[in-house]
Design a protein around this motif. Structure first.
Motif, short mmCIF file in Angstrom:
data_model
loop_
_atom_site.label_atom_id
_atom_site.label_comp_id
_atom_site.label_asym_id
_atom_site.label_seq_id
_atom_site.Cartn_x
_atom_site.Cartn_y
_atom_site.Cartn_z
N GLY A 1 6.60 -29.94 -24.08
CA GLY A 1 5.77 -28.98 -24.80
C GLY A 1 5.15 -29.64 -26.02
O GLY A 1 5.07 -30.86 -26.13
N SER B 1 13.26 -28.93 -30.99
CA SER B 1 14.40 -29.18 -30.10
C SER B 1 14.08 -30.40 -29.25
O SER B 1 13.19 -31.19 -29.60
CB SER B 1 14.69 -27.94 -29.25
OG SER B 1 15.92 -28.08 -28.55
N ASP C 1 13.67 -31.79 -25.00
CA ASP C 1 13.58 -31.38 -23.61
C ASP C 1 14.62 -32.11 -22.75
O ASP C 1 15.50 -32.80 -23.27
CB ASP C 1 12.16 -31.58 -23.09
CG ASP C 1 11.75 -33.06 -23.00
OD1 ASP C 1 12.62 -33.96 -23.09
OD2 ASP C 1 10.54 -33.32 -22.84
N VAL D 1 10.28 -31.21 -28.73
CA VAL D 1 9.53 -30.08 -28.22
C VAL D 1 9.71 -28.91 -29.18
O VAL D 1 10.77 -28.78 -29.80
CB VAL D 1 10.01 -29.70 -26.79
CG1 VAL D 1 11.45 -29.23 -26.78
CG2 VAL D 1 9.11 -28.65 -26.15
N VAL E 1 10.16 -25.02 -29.97
CA VAL E 1 10.72 -23.83 -29.33
C VAL E 1 10.65 -22.68 -30.31
O VAL E 1 10.78 -22.88 -31.53
CB VAL E 1 12.17 -24.09 -28.87
CG1 VAL E 1 12.77 -22.86 -28.20
CG2 VAL E 1 12.24 -25.29 -27.93
N TYR F 1 13.91 -20.37 -25.36
CA TYR F 1 13.98 -21.56 -24.50
C TYR F 1 12.63 -22.29 -24.55
O TYR F 1 11.60 -21.74 -24.94
CB TYR F 1 14.34 -21.27 -23.05
CG TYR F 1 15.60 -20.54 -22.76
CD1 TYR F 1 16.80 -20.88 -23.40
CD2 TYR F 1 15.61 -19.51 -21.83
CE1 TYR F 1 17.97 -20.21 -23.10
CE2 TYR F 1 16.78 -18.84 -21.51
CZ TYR F 1 17.96 -19.18 -22.16
OH TYR F 1 19.12 -18.51 -21.86
N GLU F 2 12.68 -23.51 -24.10
CA GLU F 2 11.48 -24.33 -24.05
C GLU F 2 10.43 -23.73 -23.11
O GLU F 2 10.74 -23.26 -22.02
CB GLU F 2 11.85 -25.73 -23.55
CG GLU F 2 10.66 -26.64 -23.34
CD GLU F 2 11.05 -27.92 -22.63
OE1 GLU F 2 10.11 -28.67 -22.26
OE2 GLU F 2 12.24 -28.17 -22.43
N THR G 1 5.68 -21.00 -26.14
CA THR G 1 5.20 -22.26 -26.72
C THR G 1 4.61 -23.10 -25.60
O THR G 1 4.86 -22.84 -24.42
CB THR G 1 6.35 -23.03 -27.41
OG1 THR G 1 7.47 -23.08 -26.51
CG2 THR G 1 6.78 -22.34 -28.70
N HIS H 1 8.12 -23.61 -18.57
CA HIS H 1 9.53 -23.31 -18.87
C HIS H 1 10.44 -23.94 -17.82
O HIS H 1 10.33 -23.64 -16.64
CB HIS H 1 9.74 -21.80 -18.89
CG HIS H 1 11.18 -21.42 -18.92
ND1 HIS H 1 12.08 -21.95 -19.82
CD2 HIS H 1 11.90 -20.55 -18.16
CE1 HIS H 1 13.27 -21.43 -19.60
NE2 HIS H 1 13.18 -20.59 -18.61
N SER I 1 18.02 -28.95 -21.37
CA SER I 1 17.00 -28.34 -22.22
C SER I 1 17.52 -27.06 -22.85
O SER I 1 17.34 -26.82 -24.05
CB SER I 1 15.74 -28.04 -21.40
OG SER I 1 14.82 -27.28 -22.15
N ALA J 1 18.18 -26.14 -26.90
CA ALA J 1 17.53 -25.02 -27.57
C ALA J 1 18.54 -24.07 -28.19
O ALA J 1 18.34 -23.56 -29.30
CB ALA J 1 16.63 -24.27 -26.58
#
Length: 397
Positions: free
Chosen positions: A17, A66, A68, A74, A76, A145-146, A150, A154, A161, A165
């Motif tokens: 992300g 966070s 990934d 990434v 989050v 969560y990723e 964002t 996902h 991951s 998060a």
């Protein structure tokens, strides 16, 4: 993408992300790129514009750094809710909530939920249980969560991951309110039950926090590598129709981690509308789309499913070695996460983990178990806070 993407603002699977790093140097610029922010760094915070948990004194919408599945930075999003009671000397203990399956589209991020929203039937129910934690004097942090709310896809049911998060939002929350303590618990349901198990198995010591235990409610992910065989061997029966709404979510999540998995190349034309729905709406909408499908064949004839199966196998929780005391909670009438499956999962976890509690709720289905099990989950956290040994369901010679 929802409103969080303007301020750097959710399966058990991921593209990178928006990273919290500096831009690449331009031609002729000899300066070094800005270093990526450390995990748990708060990127943005703002008071929630609507009350989520009535017992909270304050609630914030946040974004934070966070990592990934590959360890890359990434951004989050999530929320922080703090109690009305004064913080103890060591700060309020924290419940880091890992939510169940809402979908993979940005609109399915729990932080974006409103009454009447596409994921509100689930998120609103969860909030009722989470409010009981806040009323009991716990900070509740909820990661999206990723890739939910964002940039990026996902990675549904990707353990690494999700665990990142779940842990990193606790660090970020401590930058929002000085009353947030360092002692925390990972608690999750369904997809989030899977995340809680992976969090309990991860090395959390480097995070500067004290993870005391984990609670996994109706954990998902058990034997998901059997998904492809299941759909190939059973065509058009009631079980397939019940499971079909989760298949595109799993495929999109797997493709987010492994671009070699292309959902459109795996699914038959008759079920493509279910995949299309999964890219724009949440589980209730996907379920509605799946109800109109009467496909005799789910996967395309000749589809190469080995790569997908191998990936799903890598994310199954059966082989985890849990580092902290963990409580597993399960309803007997759950048709999405069955009690026999959770029985087997607990048995497998007991082979590698020192302390696992297991409680079953007669007559509770997949969602009813949330409210039914909350008192037991709270007794578990209170025992650990008081340095009392919780019950252990693992038999030892």
């Amino acid at each position: 993408m929802n409103r969080l993407s303007l301020t750097t603002s959710l399966t058990a699977l991921l593209a990178v992300g928006l990273v919290a790093s500096g831009c690449a140097a331009s031609a002729g610029d000899t300066s070094e790129p800005a270093p990526a922010a450390e995990r748990g760094t708060l990127s943005s915070s703002a008071p929630l514009d609507h009350r989520r948990l009535p017992s909270a004194q304050g609630e914030w919408l946040i974004s934070y750094t966070s990592a990934d599945a590959g360890g890359k930075p990434v951004t989050v999003s999530g929320t922080v809710s703090v109690p009305k009671s004064p913080p103890p000397q060591a700060g309020w203990p924290v419940i880091s909530w890992a939510h169940g399956t809402t979908g993979t589209a940005d609109v399915c991020a729990p932080s974006a939920d409103r009454p009447g929203g596409p994921a509100h039937a689930y998120v609103g129910l969860v909030d009722q249980t989470l409010d009981r934690w806040v009323a009991a004097g716990y900070v509740v942090v909820q990661t999206d969560y990723e890739g939910l709310g964002t940039p990026g896809e996902h990675p549904y049911l990707n353990g690494r991951s999700a665990a990142n998060a779940v842990a990193d939002i606790v660090r970020a929350a401590r930058q929002v309110d000085p009353g947030v303590g360092s002692v925390w618990f990972a608690v999750g349901h369904s997809q989030g039950g899977h995340a809680a198990l992976f969090t309990a198995a991860a090395d959390q010591q480097a995070a500067g926090l004290s993870l005391r235990g984990a609670v996994s409610i109706a954990p998902g992910g058990f034997q998901t590598s059997q998904t492809t065989t299941y759909f190939q061997q059973r065509t058009g029966d009631q079980g397939v129709r019940a499971a079909l709404p989760f298949l595109p979510t799993m495929l999109i999540g797997a493709a987010a981690v492994d671009p070699g998995i292309v959902p459109e190349q795996l699914l038959g034309d008759e079920v493509r509308p279910v995949l299309d729905a999964a890219r724009t709406t949440c589980q209730d909408g996907i379920r509605e789309a799946a109800s109109t499908v009467r496909a005799e064949r789910v996967f395309r004839e000749g589809a190469e499913l080995g790569r997908l199966t191998a990936y799903l196998k890598s994310q199954e929780p059966e082989g985890l070695a849990l580092r902290v005391p963990t409580l597993v909670l399960q309803g007997t009438t759950d048709v999405l996460v069955s009690k026999p499956g959770t029985d087997q999962l607990v048995k497998s976890l007991c082979e590698r983990s020192p302390a696992i509690g297991y409680e079953v709720y007669d007559g509770a289905d997949h969602r009813q178990v949330l409210a039914a099990s909350q008192p037991a989950a709270q007794r578990f956290t209170e025992d650990l806070l008081a340095n009392r040994q919780p019950a252990n369901a693992c038999s030892r010679p």
